[in-house]
Design an enzyme around this catalytic site. Structure first.
Site, short mmCIF file in Angstrom:
data_model
loop_
_atom_site.label_atom_id
_atom_site.label_comp_id
_atom_site.label_asym_id
_atom_site.label_seq_id
_atom_site.Cartn_x
_atom_site.Cartn_y
_atom_site.Cartn_z
N ASP A 90 0.81 -1.22 0.00
CA ASP A 90 0.00 0.00 0.00
C ASP A 90 0.84 1.26 0.00
O ASP A 90 0.34 2.35 -0.25
CB ASP A 90 -0.83 0.05 1.29
CG ASP A 90 -2.06 -0.82 1.22
OD1 ASP A 90 -2.45 -1.20 0.11
OD2 ASP A 90 -2.62 -1.12 2.29
C1 GLC Z 1 -0.64 2.40 5.98
C2 GLC Z 1 0.14 1.19 6.41
C3 GLC Z 1 -0.18 -0.01 5.59
C4 GLC Z 1 -1.65 -0.19 5.47
C5 GLC Z 1 -2.33 1.08 4.98
C6 GLC Z 1 -3.82 0.93 4.92
O1 GLC Z 1 -0.21 2.86 4.79
O2 GLC Z 1 1.51 1.41 6.40
O3 GLC Z 1 0.41 -1.15 6.16
O4 GLC Z 1 -1.92 -1.23 4.60
O5 GLC Z 1 -2.00 2.14 5.82
O6 GLC Z 1 -4.46 2.00 4.36
C1 GLC Z 2 -1.50 -3.88 5.40
C2 GLC Z 2 -2.73 -4.00 4.56
C3 GLC Z 2 -2.50 -4.85 3.36
C4 GLC Z 2 -1.27 -4.44 2.65
C5 GLC Z 2 -0.07 -4.41 3.58
C6 GLC Z 2 1.17 -3.91 2.91
O1 GLC Z 2 -1.27 -5.08 6.07
O2 GLC Z 2 -3.81 -4.49 5.29
O3 GLC Z 2 -3.61 -4.77 2.51
O4 GLC Z 2 -1.06 -5.33 1.60
O5 GLC Z 2 -0.36 -3.58 4.66
O6 GLC Z 2 1.11 -2.55 2.65
#
Ligand code: GLC
Ligand code: GLC
Length: 811
Positions: free
Chosen positions: A483
């Protein structure tokens, strides 16, 4: 250092001190009504949706942490104490908290009085039962006062903590026969209320929090409790709560139980009222009657235990390594069930307000729990698919209450669509239910615009095909699985959300991870087409996959490992040419899982690079070197301090991709070493460092660039649960559901000589005994089923109710 121990025979983690390095929690509830409960009885409840239907209040970011929960204050003379230690924090003579499968118990004592508190949500019930049993272990008669306390949330958890100009005037309750009914907003647009009861006449009650506590007091010093007298307040605005007072007299040796119920009721519009402003209490009374006696509570606990006996018998391993056994047989499937129920909504790191059910997250979670609850997996798949658009793109999340997709945390993540194929394939392999492919499912949550699930899967596949960039690799969109790799957003203003700011539509930035996923997951669609007799489509799809494989080898390999991406300016990411972020974990995992470069040694090289550059004693970090400065062309990953989260933290979610990749190239010893590094049961001894629960996975462990290396965060709600279950159960122990049977293909440490997997599959029981006389890591010499040799390694589907003995000799 440990703060407790595993009790495997009872499937419990036993916490021996309330002073754990962080609150260690458990989840109550399996269908619609849920509770979070910490080892000091903190936490909260909600019905279906942690944001929209919050029942009790919890203040995240509070000091002291974890304040607010199901509190029972015992006033014994001048001493006031709680069975869970908090909030009064009177030092106890003994304390024990056991987190089990869907229940938690506290057993504590003080001054010759012992208290046992049992908390659970019975199956099929919309309420949490708390049974408090007091036992007088002294030689004198004891008369004590018990004060309960719950604090109501005004339903919408987000509004509840923001909109005080309104909320301080809306709170309303009714009290009848000692039962407190929470009816805020019931007189207008809500047709639901909550109640809190105790199964005996009360000696007082309170419903206005500031009167119960005293205006300037905390939960640790409630006026009412220390004065010993309830004030019988009726809340009118401000902060409504529910408290009962019960005076209990216990002879030496005597035991008495109080049963408290926190319940939720919904009524049809026409039946809401008994009289003007008097709510219809019939459904609450029926719920209260269901748990009036200890026998009723015991029976419901028994049913809960039996349900877990069944769920946990579906995949079972007998193995010498007891830590592996406890992860595989108990805690990992348990966590998978919790991630199914919660997705990423409510934990001690997820406020329940920020995120609903994720398209990507929930699709992946399916991989871990589909064998436990196939019917609910089916429903979940169709719900997820309904939030997809005709072009294959989708909403990134939806609210469980409304099942409506939203873009609150962004949209246009181009990996999302593929996960639906992965989840559906896992479901069909487990169940053999191909009919799901024909189920009519909405696009864009619009019941008037539907397509079959198979058409949805085709849309997912084509979304990649239709969205390729300059090198022929998939466009990344908003981001892919990571993300925080936000290649099209370029944010420079503080506070902008990387997930919603800017565009997801860049036509240049490309993802090698999505390419790997396409090659790994795409063949599932090809297979489904074939089985549907749609040979042309199968061939066309296969061509796309083959072309993508070539593209990865041409434009996605960097000499010693797979590239990660190309940014919006066409520059390489995850390349030896970069100063920082030279190598990322994700593309190594997925490309090798896809089989790319296995034949010519490029996969082996990539995995060796992971070992040499990314691995450390606590697991595999996400990339190296960590970003020391912020790069607006990369986005959020470079916003985290080095060593945390997506900036070179150990993301436990994709460590199993490497474990599985290692089994693809036959290195079982490596795969299992990596498994042990992050599996919580193996980290129990370093609980003081790890800090999070030693019975469930955390999303992240601080990596080697972090000053707090080895410290975990974001426990419970993470794809880590599902993926590690897949890695250990399917890739390492090697028993994997397929369309035509169970595939057996272990990839283990050479030192393992035998183990047995008992697997329920489509109603039949497979007892699979694996021996390894030659000490190999992979490869099978022979398989017999019920004494007869079979060729190949697929054990066929057998009639429901039958049991089969499978002997597998490796070599
Ligand atoms: C933040 C986190 C990530 C998560 C995302 C959800 O960017 O670092 O892990 O998946 O928020 O929106
Ligand atoms: C968080 C989110 C997942 C994403 C991950 C890496 O765990 O829930 O959707 O893939 O962060 O950013």
């Amino acid at each position: 250092m440990k703060f407790g121990h595993f009790d495997d025979s009872r499937r419990e983690y036993v916490i021996e001190t309330p002073k754990t390095p962080f609150p260690w929690i458990n989840y109550l509830g399996s269908e619609d009504f849920f509770g979070l409960i910490s080892n000091t009885a903190g936490g909260y409840n909600f019905y279906k949706d942690a944001r929209m239907r919050r029942i009790t209040r919890f203040r995240y970011n509070n000091i002291p942490v974890d304040d607010g929960g199901r509190y029972y204050y015992i006033k014994d003379g001048e001493t006031v104490w709680n069975p869970g230690y908090k909030p009064v924090k009177t030092e106890l003579d003994s304390y024990e908290c056991r987190h089990g499968m869907g229940y938690t118990t506290f057993t504590s004592s003080k001054n010759g009085l012992s208290a046992q508190l049992l908390a659970f949500v019975p199956l099929g019930y919309k309420g949490e039962i708390n049974r408090l049993t007091l036992e007088n272990n002294s030689t004198e008669v004891k008369t004590v006062s018990v004060f309960s306390l719950r604090e109501w949330c005004l339903w919408d958890a987000s509004d509840d903590m923001l909109n005080f100009q309104r909320n301080f005037s809306t709170g309303q309750v009714e009290v009848e026969n000692g039962v407190v009914y929470h009816k805020t907003e019931y007189r207008e647009r809500r047709n639901h209320y909550a109640f809190y009861s105790v199964n005996r006449p009360v000696d007082g009650f309170d419903t206005q929090l500031e009167d119960f506590l005293g205006m300037y007091n905390g939960f640790d010093r409630p006026d009412v409790v220390f004065a010993g007298e309830s004030k019988n307040t009726i809340a009118d605005g401000w902060q409504p709560c529910a408290s009962h007072k019960n005076v209990i007299t216990l002879q030496p040796g005597e035991k008495q139980s109080l049963i408290y119920i926190l319940g939720y009721c919904e009524l049809p519009e026409a039946e809401k009222w008994e009289a003007l402003h008097v709510i219809n209490k019939k459904p609450a009374k029926a719920m209260i009657e269901q748990f009036a006696t200890c026998a009723q509570v015991d029976a419901a606990m028994d049913a809960l235990r039996k349900n877990w006996d069944r769920l946990l018998s579906l995949y079972n391993v007998e193995i010498k390594d007891e830590k592996t056994a406890r992860m595989v047989n108990i805690w990992n499937p348990y966590q998978c069930m919790v991630t199914f129920n919660m997705s990423r909504s409510a934990s001690y790191f997820e406020s329940g307000v920020g995120r609903g059910l994720g398209f990507r997250d929930s699709s992946q979670d399916l991989l871990g729990f589909v064998h436990q609850i196939p019917e609910r997996a089916r429903e979940r798949i169709l719900d997820i698919a309904a939030t997809q658009f005709r072009d294959g793109g989708c909403y990134h999340q939806y609210q469980p209450l409304t099942k409506k997709g939203n873009n609150d945390i962004g949209g246009g993540f181009n990996d999302d669509p593929l996960w639906l194929i992965a989840g559906t394939a896992a479901y069909i392999k487990e169940t053999g239910d191909f009919s799901i492919l024909d189920a009519a499912t909405p696009y864009d949550c619009n019941p008037n615009d539907t397509g079959s699930l198979l058409e949805h899967l085709a849309a997912s596949f084509n979304h990649v095909v239709d969205n390729k960039g300059p090198h022929g690799l998939p466009l990344i969109g908003r981001a892919d699985w990571n993300d925080c790799l936000n290649l099209n957003c370029h944010s420079t203003t503080p506070g902008e959300s990387f997930q919603t700011f800017g565009t997801a539509d860049g036509r240049v930035a490309e993802s090698v991870l999505i390419a790997g996923m396409f090659v790994a997951i795409g063949p599932e669609l090809v297979e489904l087409y074939k089985r549907k007799g749609m040979i042309d489509k199968a061939e066309a799809a296969q061509k796309e996959i083959d072309a993508m494989r070539e593209t990865v080898l041409t434009h996605g390999y960097d000499g010693e490992w797979f590239l990660r991406a190309y940014d919006a300016f066409g520059a390489k990411i995850g390349s030896k040419e970069c100063d920082e972020g030279k190598i990322f974990i994700e593309s190594q995992g997925y490309c090798v899982m896809a089989g790319i470069g296995v034949e010519d040694g490029r996969a082996l090289k990539a995995l060796n690079s992971v070992r040499d550059i990314l691995e450390c004693e606590h697991g595999i970090v996400l990339q190296q070197p960590a970003y020391q400065t912020y790069h607006s062309n990369l986005g959020e990953c470079s916003s985290y301090p080095p060593g945390y989260k997506e900036n070179a933290g150990i993301f436990c979610h994709n460590n199993p991709w490497i474990m599985i990749a290692e089994t693809v190239i036959g290195r079982g010893g490596r795969a299992f070493d990596l498994y042990k590094k992050i599996a919580p049961a193996y980290r129990e001894e370093i609980s003081d460092l790890h800090r999070n629960e030693p019975y469930v996975y955390s999303q992240m462990i601080a990596g080697k660039d972090a000053s707090r290396m080895g410290e975990a965060k974001n426990s419970w709600l993470t794809g880590t649960a599902a993926w590690n279950f897949v890695a250990i159960s399917q890739a390492i122990l090697g028993v994997k559901p397929g369309y035509d049977g169970l595939t057996v293909d272990p990839c283990i440490p050479a030192s393992w000589d035998e183990y047995t997997v008992t697997r329920m599959f489509r109603g039949a029981k497979y007892v699979i005994h694996i021996t390894n006389p030659k000490g190999v890591e992979k490869g099978i010499a022979s398989i017999t089923v019920d004494g007869t040799a079979i060729s190949g390694n697929v054990i066929p589907v057998y009639p429901e109710g039958t049991t089969h003995a499978v002997e597998v000799v490796m070599g």
